[in-house]
Scaffold this motif. Structure first.
Motif, short mmCIF file in Angstrom:
data_model
loop_
_atom_site.label_atom_id
_atom_site.label_comp_id
_atom_site.label_asym_id
_atom_site.label_seq_id
_atom_site.Cartn_x
_atom_site.Cartn_y
_atom_site.Cartn_z
N PHE A 111 0.84 -1.20 0.00
CA PHE A 111 0.00 0.00 0.00
C PHE A 111 0.87 1.25 0.00
O PHE A 111 1.99 1.25 0.54
N SER A 112 0.31 2.30 -0.58
CA SER A 112 0.89 3.63 -0.42
C SER A 112 0.56 4.16 0.97
O SER A 112 -0.11 3.49 1.76
N ASP A 113 1.00 5.37 1.25
CA ASP A 113 0.51 6.08 2.42
C ASP A 113 -0.99 6.27 2.27
O ASP A 113 -1.54 6.19 1.16
N LYS A 114 -1.69 6.55 3.35
CA LYS A 114 -3.14 6.75 3.27
C LYS A 114 -3.45 8.03 2.48
O LYS A 114 -2.67 8.98 2.47
N TYR A 115 -4.62 8.02 1.82
CA TYR A 115 -5.08 9.25 1.18
C TYR A 115 -6.46 9.68 1.70
O TYR A 115 -6.95 10.73 1.33
N TYR A 116 -7.07 8.86 2.57
CA TYR A 116 -8.21 9.34 3.35
C TYR A 116 -8.51 8.36 4.47
O TYR A 116 -8.07 7.21 4.45
N ASN A 117 -9.29 8.83 5.44
CA ASN A 117 -9.67 7.98 6.58
C ASN A 117 -10.95 8.53 7.19
O ASN A 117 -11.00 9.68 7.62
N GLY A 219 -7.80 -0.81 10.01
CA GLY A 219 -6.58 -0.18 9.53
C GLY A 219 -6.50 1.31 9.81
O GLY A 219 -7.43 1.91 10.36
N PRO A 220 -5.39 1.95 9.38
CA PRO A 220 -5.18 3.37 9.64
C PRO A 220 -5.78 4.29 8.59
O PRO A 220 -5.66 5.51 8.69
N GLY A 221 -6.39 3.72 7.57
CA GLY A 221 -6.96 4.55 6.52
C GLY A 221 -6.94 3.81 5.19
O GLY A 221 -6.64 2.62 5.12
N VAL A 222 -7.25 4.54 4.13
CA VAL A 222 -7.31 3.98 2.78
C VAL A 222 -6.06 4.37 2.01
O VAL A 222 -5.63 5.53 2.04
N GLY A 223 -5.45 3.39 1.32
CA GLY A 223 -4.26 3.66 0.52
C GLY A 223 -4.40 3.11 -0.88
O GLY A 223 -5.34 2.36 -1.20
N VAL A 224 -3.45 3.46 -1.73
CA VAL A 224 -3.38 2.91 -3.08
C VAL A 224 -2.79 1.51 -2.99
O VAL A 224 -1.73 1.30 -2.39
N GLY A 225 -3.47 0.52 -3.55
CA GLY A 225 -2.97 -0.85 -3.56
C GLY A 225 -1.98 -1.06 -4.69
O GLY A 225 -2.20 -0.62 -5.82
N MET A 237 3.55 7.07 -6.03
CA MET A 237 2.24 7.32 -5.44
C MET A 237 2.36 8.10 -4.13
O MET A 237 1.58 9.03 -3.88
N ASN A 238 3.31 7.73 -3.29
CA ASN A 238 3.50 8.46 -2.03
C ASN A 238 3.86 9.92 -2.28
O ASN A 238 3.34 10.82 -1.63
N ALA A 239 4.75 10.14 -3.24
CA ALA A 239 5.13 11.52 -3.58
C ALA A 239 3.94 12.28 -4.16
O ALA A 239 3.76 13.48 -3.88
N ALA A 240 3.11 11.59 -4.94
CA ALA A 240 1.95 12.24 -5.55
C ALA A 240 0.90 12.60 -4.51
O ALA A 240 0.28 13.66 -4.57
N ILE A 241 0.68 11.70 -3.54
CA ILE A 241 -0.27 12.00 -2.46
C ILE A 241 0.18 13.24 -1.70
O ILE A 241 -0.61 14.17 -1.45
N LYS A 242 1.45 13.27 -1.36
CA LYS A 242 1.99 14.45 -0.67
C LYS A 242 1.89 15.68 -1.55
O LYS A 242 1.51 16.77 -1.10
#
Length: 265
Positions: A111-117, A219-225, A237-242
């Motif tokens: 998973f990427s970092d979360k992008y919502y929760n 879990g801690p939130g929703v991420g990109v699989g 993906m992590n850089a793009a979320i940020k």
């Protein structure tokens, strides 16, 4: 005999052709990514419009992530219960479909970092006077969507008290709740909020309450699989979320759908 000017012209032509060929190779090898979403209406995250094009907050966020990462993404609907196998078999390359980051799923995918929760809630009939607890749901029938964290949650926390009914889609669970064939359903609060704003949902139902936290399941939130070991795409993906959070894109898209910060705590 070929003149020097002719040779020079041929060399220039060859050089130009080589440059174009190199550019052509670069264009041909530009990274195309199949962005997997669940092939079912899940407003406000993803729904097909009248022309069959998929729209919604998560579709827009997914496309924004691809733009920020410099990727050519193609939205690819896949049935929810087959979406992880589609990823691992390379039928899709990423999952952007409200998939919660859980330890169980991390055994199979990254998973990427979360992008919502957002919170998880139980919804029942308007006259419901019970709580979203095993005691409150004792003797009730609760419906959940198959292969979701919500199915895992109710099987762990409510199975000894309530009867569990599993559906292919959340919409089917909502329909049975409206018809009185089940007593309650559990899902993400935002998805159920859209149902409660519909004519059927407004007439029949209400939020009973939030379920107790369970980080192992919810879990801690929703991420990109992503596929296991695809570290380059994960980093993008992590850089793009940020990036879309820092440049205002995330807030601008979210403002069209929500009056609060969906990113969560």
């Amino acid at each position: 005999m070929t003149s020097r000017s002719t040779i020079s012209g041929l060399l220039k032509t060859a050089g130009l052709a080589l440059s174009l060929a190199i550019c052509g190779v670069g264009l041909a090898s530009a990274e195309t990514v199949k962005l997997g979403i669940a092939a079912e209406p899940y407003p406000p995250f993803a729904s097909p419009d009248a022309s069959g094009q998929w729209t919604g907050w998560e579709v827009e966020i997914g496309k924004a992530l691809c733009v920020k990462a410099g990727l050519d993404c193609v939205v690819t609907p896949v049935s929810w219960d087959g979406i992880i196998p589609a990823l691992t078999s390379s039928k899709i390359d990423i999952i952007v479909a409200s998939m919660s980051i859980t330890a169980e799923r991390e055994k199979t995918i990254d998973f990427s970092d979360k992008y919502y929760n957002t919170p998880t809630v139980v919804v029942g009939a308007k006259d419901a006077d019970y709580t979203a607890t095993p005691e409150g749901l004792a003797g009730k029938i609760i419906g959940v969507q198959i292969a979701t964290v919500h199915e895992a949650y109710v099987r762990k926390h409510f199975a000894d008290a309530a009867e569990i009914k599993v559906y292919q889609t959340q919409d089917e669970a909502n329909q049975d709740l409206t018809a009185g064939r089940i007593d309650a359903t559990q899902a993400d609060s935002l998805a159920l909020n859209e149902f409660l704003k519909s004519p059927d949902g407004t007439a029949c139902c209400k939020v009973v309450g939030e379920v107790a936290p369970d980080l192992d399941i919810l879990g801690p939130g929703v991420g990109v699989g992503l596929r296991k070991g695809d570290s380059a795409l994960k980093d993008k993906m992590n850089a793009a979320i940020k990036g879309i959070r820092e440049d205002g894109t995330y807030a601008a898209i979210s403002k069209k759908y929500f009056d609060f910060d969906i990113f969560g705590g």
